[in-house]
Motif scaffolding. Sequence first.
Motif, short mmCIF file in Angstrom:
data_model
loop_
_atom_site.label_atom_id
_atom_site.label_comp_id
_atom_site.label_asym_id
_atom_site.label_seq_id
_atom_site.Cartn_x
_atom_site.Cartn_y
_atom_site.Cartn_z
N VAL A 165 0.87 -1.18 0.00
CA VAL A 165 0.00 0.00 0.00
C VAL A 165 0.90 1.22 0.00
O VAL A 165 2.04 1.16 0.45
CB VAL A 165 -0.94 0.03 1.22
CG1 VAL A 165 -1.92 -1.11 1.17
CG2 VAL A 165 -0.15 0.00 2.52
N LYS A 166 0.39 2.32 -0.52
CA LYS A 166 1.19 3.54 -0.57
C LYS A 166 0.99 4.34 0.70
O LYS A 166 1.11 3.82 1.79
CB LYS A 166 0.86 4.32 -1.84
CG LYS A 166 1.35 3.64 -3.11
CD LYS A 166 2.81 3.92 -3.37
CE LYS A 166 3.27 3.30 -4.68
NZ LYS A 166 4.55 3.84 -5.15
N ALA A 185 -0.71 0.55 6.45
CA ALA A 185 0.74 0.35 6.30
C ALA A 185 1.28 -0.74 7.22
O ALA A 185 2.08 -1.59 6.80
CB ALA A 185 1.48 1.67 6.53
N ILE A 186 0.86 -0.73 8.47
CA ILE A 186 1.37 -1.71 9.43
C ILE A 186 0.84 -3.10 9.09
O ILE A 186 1.59 -4.08 9.07
CB ILE A 186 0.99 -1.33 10.88
CG1 ILE A 186 1.60 0.03 11.24
CG2 ILE A 186 1.45 -2.40 11.85
CD1 ILE A 186 3.11 0.07 11.20
N ASP A 187 -0.46 -3.20 8.79
CA ASP A 187 -1.06 -4.50 8.50
C ASP A 187 -0.45 -5.17 7.28
O ASP A 187 -0.15 -6.36 7.29
CB ASP A 187 -2.57 -4.35 8.29
CG ASP A 187 -3.33 -4.25 9.60
OD1 ASP A 187 -2.72 -4.47 10.65
OD2 ASP A 187 -4.54 -3.96 9.57
N GLY A 222 2.35 -3.85 5.14
CA GLY A 222 3.79 -3.73 4.92
C GLY A 222 4.64 -4.37 5.99
O GLY A 222 5.76 -4.82 5.70
N ILE A 223 4.16 -4.44 7.21
CA ILE A 223 4.99 -4.96 8.30
C ILE A 223 4.44 -6.27 8.86
O ILE A 223 5.10 -7.30 8.82
CB ILE A 223 5.15 -3.91 9.41
CG1 ILE A 223 5.82 -2.65 8.83
CG2 ILE A 223 5.96 -4.47 10.57
CD1 ILE A 223 5.94 -1.51 9.79
N LYS A 224 3.20 -6.22 9.34
CA LYS A 224 2.62 -7.45 9.87
C LYS A 224 2.45 -8.50 8.79
O LYS A 224 2.70 -9.70 9.01
CB LYS A 224 1.26 -7.14 10.52
CG LYS A 224 0.69 -8.30 11.33
CD LYS A 224 -0.58 -7.87 12.05
CE LYS A 224 -1.15 -9.02 12.89
NZ LYS A 224 -2.39 -8.61 13.59
N GLY A 225 2.05 -8.07 7.60
CA GLY A 225 1.90 -9.01 6.49
C GLY A 225 3.21 -9.67 6.12
O GLY A 225 3.27 -10.88 5.89
N MET A 226 4.27 -8.88 6.05
CA MET A 226 5.60 -9.42 5.74
C MET A 226 6.04 -10.40 6.82
O MET A 226 6.57 -11.48 6.53
CB MET A 226 6.59 -8.27 5.61
CG MET A 226 8.01 -8.68 5.26
SD MET A 226 8.15 -9.33 3.59
CE MET A 226 9.94 -9.45 3.43
N LEU A 232 9.00 3.91 4.64
CA LEU A 232 9.39 3.25 5.88
C LEU A 232 9.10 1.76 5.82
O LEU A 232 9.95 0.94 6.20
CB LEU A 232 8.64 3.88 7.06
CG LEU A 232 8.90 3.24 8.43
CD1 LEU A 232 10.36 3.39 8.82
CD2 LEU A 232 7.99 3.86 9.49
N THR A 233 7.91 1.39 5.33
CA THR A 233 7.58 -0.03 5.27
C THR A 233 8.48 -0.78 4.29
O THR A 233 8.83 -1.94 4.53
CB THR A 233 6.11 -0.27 4.88
OG1 THR A 233 5.85 0.29 3.59
CG2 THR A 233 5.18 0.35 5.90
#
Length: 324
Positions: free
Chosen positions: A74-75, A81-83, A85-89, A140-141
């Motif tokens: 997501v942009k 972004a957290i869900d 870019g980070i949690k998903g990864m 950041l993500t």
Amino acid sequence: MKLLVTGLTGKVGGNFLPEYLAAEKFSGWSLRALCNNRIIDHAAVEIVRGSLSDSDAVHAAMDDVTHVLHMAAVKESPDLAIDVGIKGMFNLLEAFRSSKTARQFVLIGGDCSVGHIFHRYDAPITESSPLRAYPGCYALTKVIEEVMLEQYRIQYGINACCLRAPWIMEKDDLRYVLSFRDQFGGPAWREFLTEEEIARHANADAVPLLRDATGASLKRNFVHVSDLVSAILLALDNPAASGELFNVAMDIPVDYASVAAQLSATHGLPVVEISTPYHSNWLDNTKARMRLGWRPAVDLKLLIEQAWFYVRAPDDPRLVWYPG
């Protein structure tokens, strides 16, 4: 072999699917897509519904999977972004490392992890250049994704590869990037011009010639989606990609002065110079060329020609799936 893909319904995914299915290298492979809000209807694609932020859904999607291609992103959407870019990864990597069948994890990264035009580099940006996100949650993500992938490789010895792409172009994207009327992406013209100036340039079909912080014409990195897809196909199940990060960009950055000169000469369009605080950088693709044998086929001339002569069919509306 079974390939799990996230982001298959996006720009890269839509171009990846037909090339993947046509490639003899992947004959006999099966394809699964993890989809949440958008679904692809294709006989060759098995769909698993669920969010990347749902650990159970991700582990279910990983069942019997040998290869993962992670493209979902997501942009500038802080609520997602957290869900994604980070949690998903994290969920994908956890499911991958605990799988008995997993063999390779391929991440599609972005040059926002090195700040593209926001940070100055005095030499070409290579895979060993420092990670330097520009302001915003998206960059950041992408930095965190690269770091997380590298650390999982170090911690657990997984076979991981990252293809770092700059701005991905297809169809008439470049024409809209340069448009004063219906602009795609940035920088937003209102940051440098008044509304009256923007309207005047739009009416004249003018072309922007951006200047960097030194006053020279801005040079920015792009890649055509077809070239990124070819890099993905080369990296998948390739021992040369194991544990590697590759810059996947055009051989030479796009020079806004060269773009303006070509469009002025071929289409008689007026040119508008715009001063910016941005930096000209060069994303060096030497490693991908040497290790993967990859070669971008779309140069600046072809990129411009394709964008200006592309005619959209009635069933091919211009869609922008994300803000920013």
